[in-house]
Design a protein around this motif. Sequence first.
Motif, PDB file in Angstrom:
ATOM      1  N   CYS A 183       0.829  -1.220   0.000  1.00 32.50           N
ATOM      2  CA  CYS A 183       0.000   0.000   0.000  1.00 32.50           C
ATOM      3  C   CYS A 183       0.852   1.255   0.000  1.00 32.50           C
ATOM      4  O   CYS A 183       1.831   1.345   0.726  1.00 32.50           O
ATOM      5  N   ILE A 184       0.475   2.212  -0.823  1.00 33.19           N
ATOM      6  CA  ILE A 184       1.201   3.480  -0.859  1.00 33.19           C
ATOM      7  C   ILE A 184       0.377   4.607  -0.235  1.00 33.19           C
ATOM      8  O   ILE A 184       0.668   5.778  -0.458  1.00 33.19           O
ATOM      9  N   ARG A 185      -0.644   4.248   0.526  1.00 30.94           N
ATOM     10  CA  ARG A 185      -1.466   5.213   1.260  1.00 30.94           C
ATOM     11  C   ARG A 185      -1.971   6.355   0.385  1.00 30.94           C
ATOM     12  O   ARG A 185      -1.862   7.519   0.756  1.00 30.94           O
ATOM     13  N   CYS A 186      -2.508   5.981  -0.746  1.00 31.10           N
ATOM     14  CA  CYS A 186      -3.022   7.030  -1.625  1.00 31.10           C
ATOM     15  C   CYS A 186      -4.432   7.429  -1.215  1.00 31.10           C
ATOM     16  O   CYS A 186      -4.933   8.479  -1.591  1.00 31.10           O
ATOM     17  N   GLY A 187      -5.077   6.563  -0.461  1.00 32.41           N
ATOM     18  CA  GLY A 187      -6.442   6.873  -0.048  1.00 32.41           C
ATOM     19  C   GLY A 187      -7.474   6.569  -1.124  1.00 32.41           C
ATOM     20  O   GLY A 187      -8.653   6.841  -0.941  1.00 32.41           O
ATOM     21  N   GLY A 188      -7.036   6.006  -2.220  1.00 33.56           N
ATOM     22  CA  GLY A 188      -7.957   5.702  -3.317  1.00 33.56           C
ATOM     23  C   GLY A 188      -9.109   4.817  -2.879  1.00 33.56           C
ATOM     24  O   GLY A 188     -10.264   5.025  -3.283  1.00 33.56           O
ATOM     25  N   CYS A 189      -8.813   3.846  -2.032  1.00 32.51           N
ATOM     26  CA  CYS A 189      -9.861   2.919  -1.610  1.00 32.51           C
ATOM     27  C   CYS A 189     -10.952   3.633  -0.802  1.00 32.51           C
ATOM     28  O   CYS A 189     -12.102   3.223  -0.812  1.00 32.51           O
ATOM     29  N   LEU A 190     -10.582   4.709  -0.129  1.00 30.56           N
ATOM     30  CA  LEU A 190     -11.588   5.478   0.621  1.00 30.56           C
ATOM     31  C   LEU A 190     -12.515   6.216  -0.347  1.00 30.56           C
ATOM     32  O   LEU A 190     -13.653   6.518  -0.009  1.00 30.56           O
ATOM     33  N   ASN A 191     -11.956   6.513  -1.510  1.00 29.10           N
ATOM     34  CA  ASN A 191     -12.725   7.316  -2.452  1.00 29.10           C
ATOM     35  C   ASN A 191     -13.723   6.514  -3.262  1.00 29.10           C
ATOM     36  O   ASN A 191     -14.394   7.041  -4.142  1.00 29.10           O
ATOM     37  N   ILE A 192     -13.784   5.222  -2.972  1.00 34.88           N
ATOM     38  CA  ILE A 192     -14.790   4.424  -3.677  1.00 34.88           C
ATOM     39  C   ILE A 192     -15.634   3.598  -2.706  1.00 34.88           C
ATOM     40  O   ILE A 192     -16.766   3.243  -3.023  1.00 34.88           O
TER      41      ILE A 192
ATOM     42  N   VAL B 124      -2.081  -0.425  -6.578  1.00 40.16           N
ATOM     43  CA  VAL B 124      -1.162  -1.563  -6.519  1.00 40.16           C
ATOM     44  C   VAL B 124      -1.920  -2.885  -6.316  1.00 40.16           C
ATOM     45  O   VAL B 124      -1.358  -3.864  -5.814  1.00 40.16           O
ATOM     46  N   ASN B 125      -3.174  -2.892  -6.749  1.00 40.56           N
ATOM     47  CA  ASN B 125      -3.983  -4.115  -6.742  1.00 40.56           C
ATOM     48  C   ASN B 125      -4.010  -4.866  -5.422  1.00 40.56           C
ATOM     49  O   ASN B 125      -3.972  -6.095  -5.407  1.00 40.56           O
TER      50      ASN B 125
END
Lengths: 248, 483
Positions: free
Chosen positions: B311-320, B373-374
């Motif tokens: 995980c690169i802590r982009c927060g993408g998963c929070l955005n969906i 990163v899947n």
Amino acid sequence: MSKQTATLFIQCLVDSLRPEIGDAMVHILERLGVPMHYPPEQTCCGQPAFNSGYRAEATKAARRFIDIFEDSEIIVCPSGSCVHMVRHHYPELFKDEPGMLVRARRVAARTYEFTEYLVDVLGVTDPGEELGSRFNGTVTYHDSCHLARGLGIRRQPRQLLGNIPGLTLVEMDESDRCCGFGGTFSVKYPEISTAMVDDKVKTILETGADVVSGCDVSCLMNIAGRLSRIGSPVRALHIAELLAGTGV
Amino acid sequence: MHETNEKTYSELAREAVGNEELHAAIRMIQDRIGRGTRQLWKTEISPELRARAKAMRMRTLEHLDVVLATLAENIRKQGGHVYFARTAEDASRYCLEVARKNEVKRVVKGKSMTSAEIGVDPLLEKDGIEVVETDLGEYILQLAGEAPSHIIAPCIHMNRRQIGRLFQEKLGIPYSEDPPTLTKAARKALREKLLTADMGLTGCNLACAETGQVALVSNEGNIRMATTMPKVHVALMGMERVTSTLAEHETLLRLLTRGAAVQKISTYVSFVGGPRQPGEPDGPEEFHLVIIDNGRTDILADPRFREVLACIRCGGCLNICPVYGRIGGHAYNATYTGPIGSVVMPLLGGVNDHADLCRGETLCGACKDMCPVNNDLPRMLSELRHMLAYGDETWDVTPVDKTEAVAFKAWAAAMSSRKAYDLLVKSGRLLQAPFVRKGVLKHGVGPLGKWTADRDFPPIAKQTFAERWNTIHAKRLKEDGDA
Ligand code: SF4
């Protein structure tokens, strides 16, 4: 007749709560001249236990399922999440048991979701012509999570619905946003689940459709439950019911 | 760790779902950034690139010791100090020591969830050191005394009226809800702090072992100031946050800013890795990198969970995530929130302590699709639930719910023969009879009680499909066949 015999895998929720969906599927296959077989011993694929972490219990159900279904030529189920369970999680459950793994993979490779089977295996393109389907009204389609993301089935149901004479298919916003069912999730965290289904209901109502359709009875049951509670006339119908014309 | 609220996940969630403003704010982020990123994944960034990024990540993780040693060596070569902290306390104590040695009075912070993870702020404050957040969102939260609710938009749960009132009270400015006015006021206050701070404390988005650098992305420029103006700069990083090569670093950075905010690159990217060199106009006199384990070695050692360190802590998963979309960050009551938090918090902070996070997701898989990163978060959630069901020695987990365990045993028994199953269905029919109204159940019994508080439930059918098969279909099909 050269068609393979379709063994019916009727998930427990269809079996006990919405058997009409099973009826509809039988009628459709009958019209297509598909020979059918129904193993009377079947119960549940084990998904509820698996998703809640109870893998030993899920494995028991899986073993039983494999015993019952492994000699089938082709297995057809009106539920995406159950097919996902068989296709993806069975091999995982038996990864350390080589003998069972082979059997699990064989069953997995033969199990199809209903619309996938109709479109990709039987090549149905024109439900009006081939199945005698008709529907007067507007329908919006909900992409169930395990079906759409897990199995990649998005095109097939749309292709079928879009070609039913009289039926207007309208897309809802974010059709693949989870409806908040999540099996025991909706029982454990009903407050979150309701809020999620409200988001779903909102996008459904925005389309102005008469019917929301899908390929998973569990999501439909959740959505229907909320629609009915808020007094909405929008109905939630399984795609098999629309194709068979029994939901009209 | 950041957990300060005594309320349960369900209680916090209930409060959050009733908060329409919160819902609207998060929906806005999910609609704008979430959709934007998804679009990028479809158009500009190929699945191959994401798969390659994941593969690079996993390779680095497999040789993490060597890669970290290289990073440390290169940083030291540049005159920086490197400290390997085994625990959160270790890491915090080291920060405090550095601050004491340099007689630090004021610390300016930026971009560090790790600082929340290790709880360094209170430790510094207890020592009489002033700690000031410099990221605008974080600063607002600090003034309000609240925790962040989103990885990249920490105060998304507050609207500008609330912020206006807060500034009026805390900064003594006339009330305004005009964003530029508010931003200016914050900038003025922060500039003063930045100019007079003796130590900068930041996180690290990604470190590059090959070049001995720490990269920090920001859109406000505050990081640039926090890392160059004070005489000491301490950077905190989780030990997994390192890349082996500049090529890996570059690929991940691209994915990071896109996943976080649909940006090709953020407004500012700072590369730092040591103190100011002779002849350089700015930079700190001392640079420290604190590489934090705090439970990560255990994750690394477990093949079931290793990938979460990618995980690169982009927060993408929070955005969906539709669950996050409804309950926001605070309900998670944890440093890391959303789908990534639901996997990583139990592993870092105790699976039993965070059982609700493991169980409070629908496994819909949207986060997996979104993750640059899947990361297969649903798979890992399912593994965590598996541990919670039966207990797990390596992770010191005890079974979480005895009633549920008994129920699933009974369920398995009922599903193991059609007779038992039919019996269950029949008793269900009898039980439900008094409750069925107009074809639906308005008040469910047992576990369905809560379900039916807001939803109708379909009653068990008069005949199961199996019965219908026997009585109707099989007969008809046979007759048709005979005819
Ligand atoms: S899990 Fe993936 S999407 Fe979520 S924060 Fe980490 S990298 Fe981003």
